[in-house]
Design an enzyme around this catalytic site. Structure first.
Site, PDB file in Angstrom:
ATOM      1  N   ASP A 165      36.055  -8.190 -15.023  1.00 31.80           N
ATOM      2  CA  ASP A 165      35.713  -9.611 -15.047  1.00 31.80           C
ATOM      3  C   ASP A 165      34.301  -9.816 -14.513  1.00 31.80           C
ATOM      4  OD1 ASP A 165      36.013 -12.303 -15.464  1.00 31.80           O
ATOM      5  OD2 ASP A 165      37.301 -12.657 -13.733  1.00 31.80           O
ATOM      6  N   ARG A 169      29.594 -15.851 -12.632  1.00 31.13           N
ATOM      7  CA  ARG A 169      30.419 -16.627 -11.680  1.00 31.13           C
ATOM      8  C   ARG A 169      31.039 -15.733 -10.613  1.00 31.13           C
ATOM      9  NH1 ARG A 169      32.851 -16.354 -16.437  1.00 31.13           N
ATOM     10  NH2 ARG A 169      34.590 -14.901 -16.546  1.00 31.13           N
ATOM     11  N   ASN A 170      31.109 -14.434 -10.873  1.00 28.95           N
ATOM     12  CA  ASN A 170      31.701 -13.490  -9.919  1.00 28.95           C
ATOM     13  C   ASN A 170      30.673 -12.647  -9.172  1.00 28.95           C
ATOM     14  OD1 ASN A 170      34.273 -14.378 -10.396  1.00 28.95           O
ATOM     15  ND2 ASN A 170      34.549 -12.998 -12.154  1.00 28.95           N
ATOM     16  N   ASP A 183      34.842 -10.564  -6.388  1.00 31.43           N
ATOM     17  CA  ASP A 183      36.039 -10.894  -7.164  1.00 31.43           C
ATOM     18  C   ASP A 183      36.771  -9.650  -7.650  1.00 31.43           C
ATOM     19  OD1 ASP A 183      37.960 -12.243  -8.759  1.00 31.43           O
ATOM     20  OD2 ASP A 183      36.627 -13.969  -8.662  1.00 31.43           O
TER      21      ASP A 183
HETATM   22  P1  AMP Z   1      36.593 -16.993  -5.242  1.00 30.78           P
HETATM   23  O1  AMP Z   1      38.006 -17.325  -4.956  1.00 30.78           O
HETATM   24  O2  AMP Z   1      36.211 -15.637  -4.766  1.00 30.78           O
HETATM   25  O3  AMP Z   1      36.227 -17.213  -6.690  1.00 30.78           O
HETATM   26  O4  AMP Z   1      35.707 -18.017  -4.409  1.00 30.78           O
HETATM   27  C1  AMP Z   1      35.607 -19.402  -4.738  1.00 30.78           C
HETATM   28  C2  AMP Z   1      34.209 -19.925  -4.381  1.00 30.78           C
HETATM   29  O5  AMP Z   1      33.975 -19.811  -2.993  1.00 30.78           O
HETATM   30  C3  AMP Z   1      33.079 -19.119  -5.034  1.00 30.78           C
HETATM   31  O6  AMP Z   1      32.779 -19.565  -6.319  1.00 30.78           O
HETATM   32  C4  AMP Z   1      31.932 -19.348  -4.065  1.00 30.78           C
HETATM   33  O7  AMP Z   1      31.275 -20.544  -4.348  1.00 30.78           O
HETATM   34  C5  AMP Z   1      32.633 -19.444  -2.730  1.00 30.78           C
HETATM   35  N1  AMP Z   1      32.612 -18.124  -2.043  1.00 30.78           N
HETATM   36  C6  AMP Z   1      33.522 -17.133  -2.154  1.00 30.78           C
HETATM   37  N2  AMP Z   1      33.167 -16.077  -1.389  1.00 30.78           N
HETATM   38  C7  AMP Z   1      32.021 -16.412  -0.770  1.00 30.78           C
HETATM   39  C8  AMP Z   1      31.151 -15.737   0.154  1.00 30.78           C
HETATM   40  N3  AMP Z   1      31.409 -14.518   0.575  1.00 30.78           N
HETATM   41  N4  AMP Z   1      30.055 -16.399   0.573  1.00 30.78           N
HETATM   42  C9  AMP Z   1      29.790 -17.658   0.135  1.00 30.78           C
HETATM   43  N5  AMP Z   1      30.560 -18.331  -0.723  1.00 30.78           N
HETATM   44  C10 AMP Z   1      31.665 -17.730  -1.170  1.00 30.78           C
END
Ligand code: AMP
Length: 368
Positions: A165, A169-170, A183
């Site tokens: 994936d 976005r990831n 991710d």
């Molecule tokens: P995820 O569930 O990993 O897709 O995270 C959802 C959203 O949280 C992402 O799209 C980022 O905007 C934010 N996010 C996740 N991990 C981080 C990180 N380590 N540092 C900053 N923002 C994060």
């Protein structure tokens, strides 16, 4: 557990272990993730929402050590055992990796509620929204970001890990513009999420980012990750544009099958678009390896004049997709013939200016 294999050169090669192969998933967590005492964590604000609950910004301070900013993913209450396992599987995977271009796991909180996954904090969030918001970088900065992502993917493919994936976005971006692959959930293709058009449509595969053999018969390999990497290159060079714009998933599948490919984004250096086309070769064995992509990008960074030649595109092209029927390489003797063969004759002048005139030089340029 076999995870150190001696190569013929006598060097230890570390392979990734799929946590779902553990009979007891808690054992995988214990093995690959450190338990953090919840009193060392300060949650400051909610910054996003993940698949399993909120994502927060916070601070982590181990006694006697300096304080770190961290991102904290929480598992919302009312979860099932299955959801807890899926949520924590991401930490069991992430905890096996250690590379400057792969998101770093600080640890997990499993002994109190809510269950948490704690990672390094990436100030600029995900790459797609960052590029859409910021929108102005030098070509060298963009290539630097792409180089970082390719280096992270080289590491993951060396670990035998197939991401499945890879998409802007990831990728997360920190305050120094360092891009890190993130991710690693095992769950993303398992459940239908009707609220998310990227993953819906019965098969849960992000069609626009996925290689045709993975869409057709689920053949996911590091070479299908290379295809997705080519799409990430296109997303980066177009500042977060949606690949294939408003085409339907079925139209994308048909177009790819008929050898159409995305054209260069506006002002995209020709060498970068050629590298994308290489990543989108129909035959997966013909695609470059991440190792080759990293060295091709390193060369461009060392010799930025190679990035001068661009197509003419200044907006969305009138002919949306390029026909990219595989050219008969052995019969081509010079760069002009080759450009004609891949329907990119409009770059002839740029190639002449860059001194790229024999097919031999061009073929080495795209493969290296
Ligand atoms: P995820 O569930 O990993 O897709 O995270 C959802 C959203 O949280 C992402 O799209 C980022 O905007 C934010 N996010 C996740 N991990 C981080 C990180 N380590 N540092 C900053 N923002 C994060």
């Amino acid at each position: 557990m076999f995870w150190t294999v001696s190569s013929t050169a006598g060097l230890g090669v570390k392979y990734y272990i799929d946590p779902s192969t553990y009979e007891d998933p808690n054992e995988a967590i214990r093995e690959f993730a450190k338990e953090i005492d919840v009193s060392f964590i300060k949650i400051e604000e909610v910054i996003g929402s993940g698949e399993f609950g909120e994502v927060c910004f916070g601070r982590l301070k181990h006694p006697g050590k300096r304080e770190y900013t961290v991102a904290i993913k929480t598992l919302k209450s009312g979860y099932t055992d299955e959801q807890r396992r899926e949520f924590l599987s991401e930490a069991s995977i992430m905890g096996q990796f250690e590379h400057p271009n792969v998101i770093h796991l600080e640890g997990v909180v499993t002994k109190s509620r809510p269950v948490m996954i704690v990672t390094e904090f990436m100030e600029n969030g995900s790459l797609d929204s960052f590029l859409r918001k910021e929108g102005q970088f030098s070509v060298l900065q963009l290539v630097g970001m792409l180089r970082g992502i390719a280096a992270g993917m080289r590491y993951l493919s060396d670990m035998n890990y197939v991401h499945r994936d890879l998409a802007a976005r990831n990728i997360l971006v920190n305050s120094n513009l360092v891009c890190k692959v993130s991710d690693f959930g095992l769950s993303r293709f398992l459940e239908d999420d009707a609220s998310n058009p990227t993953y819906t449509g019965g098969c849960k595969i992000p069609i626009r980012w996925t290689a045709p053999e993975a869409v057709q018969y689920r053949k996911f390999t590091s070479s299908s990750d290379v295809w997705s990497y080519g799409i990430v290159m296109w997303e980066v060079m177009s500042y977060g544009e949606r690949p294939y714009w408003d085409m339907s998933n079925q139209d994308v599948i048909n177009a790819i099958d008929q050898d159409y490919r995305l054209p260069p984004p506006p002002d995209c250096p020709t060498v970068l678009h050629l590298l994308m086309l290489d990543c989108w070769q129909k035959e997966r064995v013909q695609r470059p390896k991440f190792e080759q992509i990293v060295s091709a990008l390193d060369k461009m960074i060392r010799k930025p004049s190679a990035l001068k030649a661009t197509g003419t595109g200044s907006s969305r092209p009138s002919q949306p997709l390029l026909s990219n029927s595989p050219p008969d390489f052995p019969s081509l003797s010079n760069a002009h013939e080759w450009l004609d063969a891949i329907k990119m004759g409009r770059y002839k002048e740029n190639f002449d200016q860059a001194g790229l005139n024999t097919f031999d030089v061009v073929s080495r340029m795209t493969l290296e």
